[in-house]
Each structure stands twice: as C-alpha cells, then as structure tokens.
Design a protein around this motif. Structure first.
Motif, short mmCIF file in Angstrom:
data_model
loop_
_atom_site.label_atom_id
_atom_site.label_comp_id
_atom_site.label_asym_id
_atom_site.label_seq_id
_atom_site.Cartn_x
_atom_site.Cartn_y
_atom_site.Cartn_z
N THR A 32 5.88 -21.71 -47.57
CA THR A 32 6.70 -22.02 -48.75
C THR A 32 8.09 -21.40 -48.61
N ASN A 33 8.12 -20.14 -48.18
CA ASN A 33 9.41 -19.46 -48.02
C ASN A 33 10.25 -20.12 -46.92
N MET A 34 9.62 -20.49 -45.82
CA MET A 34 10.35 -21.14 -44.72
C MET A 34 10.91 -22.49 -45.16
N ARG A 35 10.13 -23.22 -45.91
CA ARG A 35 10.61 -24.52 -46.39
C ARG A 35 11.77 -24.34 -47.38
N LYS A 36 11.70 -23.28 -48.17
CA LYS A 36 12.76 -23.01 -49.14
C LYS A 36 14.10 -22.82 -48.44
N VAL A 37 14.07 -22.20 -47.26
CA VAL A 37 15.31 -21.97 -46.51
C VAL A 37 15.52 -23.03 -45.43
N GLN A 38 14.78 -24.12 -45.54
CA GLN A 38 14.94 -25.31 -44.70
C GLN A 38 14.67 -25.06 -43.22
N VAL A 39 13.67 -24.24 -42.93
CA VAL A 39 13.24 -24.03 -41.56
C VAL A 39 12.15 -25.06 -41.26
N TYR A 78 17.38 -11.14 -35.54
CA TYR A 78 16.44 -12.06 -36.17
C TYR A 78 16.58 -12.00 -37.69
N PHE A 79 16.59 -10.78 -38.22
CA PHE A 79 16.64 -10.65 -39.68
C PHE A 79 18.03 -10.90 -40.25
N ILE A 80 19.08 -10.69 -39.46
CA ILE A 80 20.41 -11.13 -39.90
C ILE A 80 20.39 -12.65 -40.05
N GLY A 81 19.76 -13.32 -39.10
CA GLY A 81 19.61 -14.77 -39.20
C GLY A 81 18.82 -15.18 -40.43
N ALA A 82 17.79 -14.40 -40.77
CA ALA A 82 17.00 -14.70 -41.97
C ALA A 82 17.85 -14.55 -43.23
N VAL A 89 21.34 -21.55 -48.19
CA VAL A 89 20.76 -22.47 -49.17
C VAL A 89 20.85 -21.91 -50.59
N LYS A 90 21.65 -20.85 -50.73
CA LYS A 90 21.86 -20.20 -52.02
C LYS A 90 20.56 -19.69 -52.64
N ASP A 91 19.70 -19.17 -51.78
CA ASP A 91 18.46 -18.52 -52.22
C ASP A 91 18.72 -17.02 -52.17
N PHE A 92 18.82 -16.41 -53.32
CA PHE A 92 19.19 -15.01 -53.37
C PHE A 92 17.99 -14.08 -53.46
N GLU A 93 16.81 -14.60 -53.19
CA GLU A 93 15.60 -13.78 -53.09
C GLU A 93 15.47 -13.31 -51.64
N LEU A 94 16.44 -12.54 -51.22
CA LEU A 94 16.50 -12.14 -49.82
C LEU A 94 16.27 -10.66 -49.60
N ALA A 95 15.76 -9.98 -50.60
CA ALA A 95 15.54 -8.54 -50.48
C ALA A 95 14.64 -8.18 -49.29
N PRO A 96 13.50 -8.86 -49.08
CA PRO A 96 12.67 -8.48 -47.92
C PRO A 96 13.42 -8.63 -46.60
N ALA A 97 14.14 -9.72 -46.42
CA ALA A 97 14.89 -9.91 -45.18
C ALA A 97 15.99 -8.87 -45.04
N ALA A 98 16.66 -8.55 -46.14
CA ALA A 98 17.73 -7.55 -46.09
C ALA A 98 17.18 -6.17 -45.77
N VAL A 99 16.06 -5.81 -46.38
CA VAL A 99 15.46 -4.50 -46.11
C VAL A 99 15.01 -4.41 -44.66
N LEU A 100 14.40 -5.48 -44.15
CA LEU A 100 13.96 -5.47 -42.76
C LEU A 100 15.13 -5.45 -41.79
N THR A 101 16.25 -6.06 -42.17
CA THR A 101 17.46 -5.97 -41.35
C THR A 101 17.91 -4.53 -41.25
N LEU A 102 17.94 -3.84 -42.38
CA LEU A 102 18.36 -2.44 -42.38
C LEU A 102 17.37 -1.55 -41.63
N LEU A 103 16.10 -1.84 -41.75
CA LEU A 103 15.08 -1.07 -41.04
C LEU A 103 15.21 -1.27 -39.53
N ALA A 104 15.47 -2.50 -39.11
CA ALA A 104 15.65 -2.79 -37.69
C ALA A 104 16.92 -2.12 -37.17
#
Length: 114
Positions: A32-39, A78-82, A89-104
């Motif tokens: 569902t999340n991948m489809r939301k961002v058109q992957v 990878y997570f910067i790409g996420a 796609v103007k989906d601002f529910e990106l906290a998990p991807a942003a946190v994982l970017t910072l962790l990486a």
C-alpha cells in the motif's frame, strides 16, 4: 565510536532485514505504501534485495570497515530516495523514511569516525 556504530548498525540492520522480508512477502502495509508513492510492483524484489544487502553490509562492516562505510552510504542514499519519492507525490507521511535516513547517516559518520 565503534560501540556506537555497532549499536546503530545493528538496529538499522534489523529494521532493514524485517523490511526486506515484509517486502518479499508483499505485506499489505508495504504494498500500500509503495503504491502510494507510485513504485511499480515489479520493483519490490529489487528493493527488498537492496535492503537485505544493506543489512548484510552494515553487519559485515563491524569487521570490514570499507564494507560498513559502503553499506551505510548505500542505505543512506536508498532512504534519501524514499524521502524524495514521498515528497514527489506530495505524501508528507515520510517520518519513517526520514528517521531511517538520519539513522543511516549516523551509521556512516560513526563508522568513518571509528
């Protein structure tokens, strides 16, 4: 610094391994999340392989520094790409991807500094 890298890399590797597993299993939440961002669905196995490779590289980086650095760079990209995919796609529910970017990125800095 090495212990900090080990902790961060270990946690990130666990998250990546779980995410790769759920992606390969085509978990409803992941799909569902991948489809939301058109992957496209056809990309899921490749993305899962990248996550699994990142997890493996981070753990191997405990013993082989250049491999840990390369894995941390790859996972960060990878997570910067996420994050970019969510913003595109103007989906601002990106906290998990942003946190994982910072962790990486933290894993990268810690591995280089160790």
């Amino acid at each position: 610094m090495f212990i900090a890298y080990a902790v961060v890399a270990g946690l990130l590797a666990l998250v990546l391994a779980a995410s790769a597993t759920f992606t390969l299993q085509r978990s409803e939440a992941i799909v569902t999340n991948m489809r939301k961002v058109q992957v496209p669905d056809s990309w899921l196995p490749r993305l899962a392989a990248l996550k699994a490779a990142g997890a493996t590289g981070l753990v191997a980086g405990l013993w082989v520094t250049p491999l840990g650095v390369a894995a941390a760079i790859g996972v960060t990209l990878y997570f910067i790409g996420a994050v970019i995919s969510h913003l595109r796609v103007k989906d601002f529910e990106l906290a998990p991807a942003a946190v994982l970017t910072l962790l990486a990125a933290a894993a990268l800095v810690l591995r280089v500094a160790a």
